[in-house]
Design an enzyme around this catalytic site. Structure first.
Site, PDB file in Angstrom:
ATOM      1  N   SER A 192       0.832  -1.199   0.000  1.00 42.34           N
ATOM      2  CA  SER A 192       0.000   0.000   0.000  1.00 42.34           C
ATOM      3  C   SER A 192       0.864   1.244   0.000  1.00 42.34           C
ATOM      4  O   SER A 192       1.980   1.245   0.551  1.00 42.34           O
ATOM      5  CB  SER A 192      -0.861  -0.019   1.260  1.00 42.34           C
ATOM      6  OG  SER A 192      -1.435   1.240   1.482  1.00 42.34           O
TER       7      SER A 192
ATOM      8  N   TYR B   9      -1.769  -0.785  11.004  1.00 41.17           N
ATOM      9  CA  TYR B   9      -2.007  -1.328   9.662  1.00 41.17           C
ATOM     10  C   TYR B   9      -0.797  -1.056   8.769  1.00 41.17           C
ATOM     11  O   TYR B   9      -0.288  -1.951   8.091  1.00 41.17           O
ATOM     12  CB  TYR B   9      -3.274  -0.703   9.062  1.00 41.17           C
ATOM     13  CG  TYR B   9      -3.444  -1.016   7.589  1.00 41.17           C
ATOM     14  CD1 TYR B   9      -3.761  -2.296   7.156  1.00 41.17           C
ATOM     15  CD2 TYR B   9      -3.260  -0.015   6.617  1.00 41.17           C
ATOM     16  CE1 TYR B   9      -3.884  -2.586   5.807  1.00 41.17           C
ATOM     17  CE2 TYR B   9      -3.392  -0.301   5.267  1.00 41.17           C
ATOM     18  CZ  TYR B   9      -3.699  -1.585   4.865  1.00 41.17           C
ATOM     19  OH  TYR B   9      -3.819  -1.877   3.521  1.00 41.17           O
TER      20      TYR B   9
ATOM     21  N   LYS C 105       2.011  -3.688   6.958  1.00 39.17           N
ATOM     22  CA  LYS C 105       2.421  -3.755   5.536  1.00 39.17           C
ATOM     23  C   LYS C 105       3.941  -3.640   5.427  1.00 39.17           C
ATOM     24  O   LYS C 105       4.582  -4.363   4.657  1.00 39.17           O
ATOM     25  CB  LYS C 105       1.755  -2.633   4.732  1.00 39.17           C
ATOM     26  CG  LYS C 105       0.263  -2.831   4.512  1.00 39.17           C
ATOM     27  CD  LYS C 105      -0.028  -3.980   3.544  1.00 39.17           C
ATOM     28  CE  LYS C 105      -1.509  -4.328   3.498  1.00 39.17           C
ATOM     29  NZ  LYS C 105      -1.818  -5.599   2.864  1.00 39.17           N
TER      30      LYS C 105
HETATM   31  N1  NAD Z   1      -8.757  -1.139  -0.587  1.00 34.45           N
HETATM   32  C1  NAD Z   1      -7.736  -0.356  -0.322  1.00 34.45           C
HETATM   33  O1  NAD Z   1      -7.900   0.857  -0.139  1.00 34.45           O
HETATM   34  C2  NAD Z   1      -6.335  -0.927  -0.233  1.00 34.45           C
HETATM   35  C3  NAD Z   1      -5.242  -0.068  -0.419  1.00 34.45           C
HETATM   36  C4  NAD Z   1      -3.963  -0.595  -0.338  1.00 34.45           C
HETATM   37  C5  NAD Z   1      -3.774  -1.939  -0.061  1.00 34.45           C
HETATM   38  N2  NAD Z   1      -4.850  -2.737   0.146  1.00 34.45           N
HETATM   39  C6  NAD Z   1      -4.623  -4.150   0.454  1.00 34.45           C
HETATM   40  O2  NAD Z   1      -5.181  -4.943  -0.573  1.00 34.45           O
HETATM   41  C7  NAD Z   1      -5.660  -6.177  -0.046  1.00 34.45           C
HETATM   42  C8  NAD Z   1      -7.100  -6.387  -0.445  1.00 34.45           C
HETATM   43  O3  NAD Z   1      -7.856  -5.270   0.011  1.00 34.45           O
HETATM   44  P1  NAD Z   1      -9.408  -5.123  -0.253  1.00 34.45           P
HETATM   45  O4  NAD Z   1      -9.704  -3.680  -0.355  1.00 34.45           O
HETATM   46  O5  NAD Z   1      -9.828  -6.042  -1.316  1.00 34.45           O
HETATM   47  O6  NAD Z   1      -9.953  -5.617   1.163  1.00 34.45           O
HETATM   48  P2  NAD Z   1     -11.180  -6.587   1.499  1.00 34.45           P
HETATM   49  O7  NAD Z   1     -11.356  -6.526   2.963  1.00 34.45           O
HETATM   50  O8  NAD Z   1     -12.333  -6.292   0.640  1.00 34.45           O
HETATM   51  O9  NAD Z   1     -10.579  -8.010   1.065  1.00 34.45           O
HETATM   52  C9  NAD Z   1      -9.750  -8.761   1.897  1.00 34.45           C
HETATM   53  C10 NAD Z   1     -10.320 -10.173   1.928  1.00 34.45           C
HETATM   54  O10 NAD Z   1      -9.461 -10.988   2.734  1.00 34.45           O
HETATM   55  C11 NAD Z   1     -10.271 -11.792   3.577  1.00 34.45           C
HETATM   56  N3  NAD Z   1      -9.438 -12.130   4.744  1.00 34.45           N
HETATM   57  C12 NAD Z   1      -8.968 -11.299   5.699  1.00 34.45           C
HETATM   58  N4  NAD Z   1      -8.205 -11.988   6.571  1.00 34.45           N
HETATM   59  C13 NAD Z   1      -8.200 -13.275   6.158  1.00 34.45           C
HETATM   60  C14 NAD Z   1      -7.602 -14.455   6.644  1.00 34.45           C
HETATM   61  N5  NAD Z   1      -6.866 -14.462   7.759  1.00 34.45           N
HETATM   62  N6  NAD Z   1      -7.781 -15.608   5.961  1.00 34.45           N
HETATM   63  C15 NAD Z   1      -8.551 -15.638   4.817  1.00 34.45           C
HETATM   64  N7  NAD Z   1      -9.147 -14.533   4.320  1.00 34.45           N
HETATM   65  C16 NAD Z   1      -8.978 -13.371   4.986  1.00 34.45           C
HETATM   66  C17 NAD Z   1     -11.500 -10.950   3.880  1.00 34.45           C
HETATM   67  O11 NAD Z   1     -12.635 -11.716   4.236  1.00 34.45           O
HETATM   68  C18 NAD Z   1     -11.712 -10.229   2.550  1.00 34.45           C
HETATM   69  O12 NAD Z   1     -12.562 -10.969   1.698  1.00 34.45           O
HETATM   70  C19 NAD Z   1      -5.423  -6.102   1.466  1.00 34.45           C
HETATM   71  O13 NAD Z   1      -4.202  -6.736   1.743  1.00 34.45           O
HETATM   72  C20 NAD Z   1      -5.321  -4.619   1.719  1.00 34.45           C
HETATM   73  O14 NAD Z   1      -4.554  -4.345   2.855  1.00 34.45           O
HETATM   74  C21 NAD Z   1      -6.127  -2.275   0.044  1.00 34.45           C
END
Ligand code: NAD
Length: 336
Positions: free
Chosen positions: A123, A147, A151
């Site tokens: 991120s 958080y 990362k």
């Molecule tokens: N959306 C954003 O703004 C953003 C920005 C930068 C980075 N990210 C990163 O991208 C990735 C995906 O983000 P997103 O927005 O799709 O989030 P999201 O919460 O929609 O998706 C994450 C998924 O992982 C699942 N999950 C969480 N912990 C788990 C575990 N221990 N075992 C199995 N499944 C698990 C959740 O149920 C969810 O479906 C994450 O790593 C997040 O940190 C997101």
């Protein structure tokens, strides 16, 4: 076959759709802690078949070993993580356990199974408060909340794993800027379980009448209109970035670190006005004080991704808002 952890989430579901449309077989693993299994049927309406999703946890070493033995998995895209900054401050141990320990368990299982190709969701939060803009991959790293630290820790773990077995691993650390939007069909999008912490889902709920007013945190930042500036990227573009990273990793062992952003700075007010155009609704808002931990401006220099991966974001903010509104509006979902 590609194992997609967190595949039922916002970015994971769009990436799985892109994998399916590119003819790449995948297996999803999700514990549904921040998603719903109903997304699978809607994904199926887009890609022609309901995808296989194992309900389980990345911290479950036995399950990972079983999946890696049972399916011909040769790469992993690792989305599974908790991502709410405020919650991470309140419950840091839960965040480190889920995100950092989960990633270590996954890497151990991969090493054991001789699967050494991994695309990891990092991120822009790892850049903290940037001294200059746009942000390049070589900028200093820092974090302001658990958080962000999780990362940074996972990025370090990946660098150390790569260094310990040089030339064996193929690892991409993709630093996303601000993913927004939804699938163009209106069938799949961001589905927050709690009050949305990010701007666009909140704006969408205000436009839909589910919330009365948007709070804008600060209009006294040193930006053109005083509101915070970010680099919003359409989730469909982000999904394509993962396919480009996988293609790159096939040819290149080692550690790849790239920004996935558009390079276009957009203020909160610009985004609100774009959403008003997309939805045809007015978005009532009030200006409130700055939110602790928010940086004034943050946007990417995305040229390395273009140079190495041949990837470039295609969609602008109007398209992001139109797709987010189609999803929020829910009409496509109600058509059987
Ligand atoms: N959306 C954003 O703004 C953003 C920005 C930068 C980075 N990210 C990163 O991208 C990735 C995906 O983000 P997103 O927005 O799709 O989030 P999201 O919460 O929609 O998706 C994450 C998924 O992982 C699942 N999950 C969480 N912990 C788990 C575990 N221990 N075992 C199995 N499944 C698990 C959740 O149920 C969810 O479906 C994450 O790593 C997040 O940190 C997101």
């Amino acid at each position: 076959m590609i194992l997609v952890t967190g595949g039922a989430g916002f970015i994971g579901s769009h990436t799985c759709i892109a994998l399916a449309q590119a003819g790449l077989p995948f297996l999803m693993l999700d514990n549904f802690s921040n998603s719903r299994c109903s997304v699978l049927e809607r994904m199926g309406r887009i890609i022609g078949a309901v995808p296989v999703c194992i309900e389980g946890d990345v911290r479950d070493a036995a399950l990972l070993a079983q999946l890696l033995a049972q399916y011909p998995i040769n790469a992993v895209i690792h989305f599974a993580a908790l991502k709410a900054v405020g919650q991470s401050v309140a419950t840091p141990l839960r965040y480190y356990e889920n995100n950092v320990a989960g990633t270590i368990t996954l890497l151990q299982a991969m090493q054991q199974a001789q699967v050494r190709t991994l695309v990891f969701s990092s991120s822009a939060t790892v850049y903290g408060e940037p001294a200059t803009l746009p942000i390049g991959e070589d900028f200093p790293l820092s974090a302001t909340n658990p958080y962000g630290w999780s990362k940074l820790m996972m990025e370090q773990v990946l660098a150390d794993v790569d260094a310990a077995e040089p030339g064996q691993w193929h690892i991409a650390r993709l630093r996303y800027f601000n993913p927004v939007g939804a699938h163009e069909s209106g069938l799949v999008g961001e589905d927050p379980q709690d009050v949305p912490g990010n701007l666009l889902p909140y704006v969408a709920q205000v436009a839909a009448g589910q919330r009365s007013c948007l709070s804008i945190y600060g209009n006294d930042y040193p930006t053109p209109d005083g509101t915070g500036v970010r680099d919003y990227i359409h989730v469909a573009d982000l999904a394509q970035g993962h396919l480009a990273a996988l293609r790159y990793l096939r040819q290149h062992p080692g550690l790849l670190t790239v920004n996935l952003g558009t390079g276009r700075p957009v203020s909160v007010l610009e985004m609100v006005h774009s959403f008003e155009r997309a939805s045809g609704r007015s978005i009532p808002y009030q200006i409130v004080g700055r939110r602790p931990g928010d940086v004034a401006q943050c946007w990417a220099n995305p040229s390395l991704a273009q140079q190495l991966l041949g990837w470039k974001a295609q969609h602008g903010i109007d398209r992001m808002c139109q797709d987010a509104w189609r999803w929020q509006n829910g009409e496509a979902r109600s058509v059987a």
